[in-house]
Motif scaffolding. Sequence first.
Motif, PDB file in Angstrom:
ATOM      1  N   VAL A 145       0.853  -1.188   0.000  1.00 40.55           N
ATOM      2  CA  VAL A 145       0.000   0.000   0.000  1.00 40.55           C
ATOM      3  C   VAL A 145       0.886   1.234   0.000  1.00 40.55           C
ATOM      4  N   ARG A 147       1.172   5.373   0.671  1.00 41.51           N
ATOM      5  CA  ARG A 147       0.555   6.504   1.355  1.00 41.51           C
ATOM      6  C   ARG A 147       1.524   7.680   1.358  1.00 41.51           C
ATOM      7  N   THR A 149       2.855   9.412   3.981  1.00 42.25           N
ATOM      8  CA  THR A 149       3.058   9.476   5.422  1.00 42.25           C
ATOM      9  C   THR A 149       4.059  10.570   5.775  1.00 42.25           C
ATOM     10  N   CYS A 156       5.242  -2.469   8.384  1.00 46.47           N
ATOM     11  CA  CYS A 156       4.837  -3.839   8.103  1.00 46.47           C
ATOM     12  C   CYS A 156       3.898  -4.295   9.204  1.00 46.47           C
ATOM     13  N   ARG A 161       1.183  -7.099   5.587  1.00 47.13           N
ATOM     14  CA  ARG A 161       0.866  -5.970   4.701  1.00 47.13           C
ATOM     15  C   ARG A 161       1.972  -4.923   4.816  1.00 47.13           C
ATOM     16  N   MET A 163       3.457  -1.153   3.923  1.00 46.39           N
ATOM     17  CA  MET A 163       3.077   0.210   3.564  1.00 46.39           C
ATOM     18  C   MET A 163       4.348   1.012   3.306  1.00 46.39           C
ATOM     19  N   SER A 165       5.839   5.067   1.766  1.00 47.22           N
ATOM     20  CA  SER A 165       5.595   6.418   1.265  1.00 47.22           C
ATOM     21  C   SER A 165       5.954   6.454  -0.212  1.00 47.22           C
TER      22      SER A 165
END
Length: 232
Positions: A145, A147, A149, A156, A161, A163, A165
Amino acid sequence: MVEAFTIGNGMRITWRRSSRARRMTLRVPRDGGPVVLTLPAHVALSDGAAFAESKSRWLLQAAERRPAPSIVRHGAVLPVGGAMLTLTPAATRTAQDDGDALLLPASRPAGAVVQAFLKHMAMQQLRAACDRHAAALGRPYRAIVLRDTRSRWGSCTSDGRLMFSWRLAMAPPVVLDYVAAHEVAHLRHMDHSPRFWAAVAALMPDYARHRDWLKRHGSDLMAWQFRDPAGD
């Protein structure tokens, strides 16, 4: 509605509660946003306000050290994959890397076009890097994913999952690769223990210098603003 208050030096403080926080913390966002006070569930807001007041001098000094915001607009020179590219309006329908320039549709706002370009670039590079590191580690991940941030470059979750930037697309590819290796290593060790760093080193033996690059230059990447207050 954002919960906020103002301390004696005139600085606006936003606050939030966290069930995981063990102590009060203050964070000065690198993008110029208001200071964030995090409170543990059992701490009264009045105690948090007093804590922020006691740190007023440090907060002002930290705010002064923040890099000035850079606006993504035509003519700006933006880091893309570690290279400095001039954002240039052109007769094109999509953003295109043209060596020393990033060609952009002349009729569209530069910020939105560049942001979409960086997100696509980040996803492609991060997926390839995570696939490679996860295979080497022998631990698959569930999803990636992206984002925007402000406090971390990646994370993690316990269910695999990852994530990141999307601003990592502005950094040199080896720096992006380090962050991918860092988060993939968390698939095996959900901490920053010596075993975790050993796993990172196994995936990327020279990770330290790429981590240091991010510490030195990460605030510059965070300072870029993709909405031009004056319009394109």
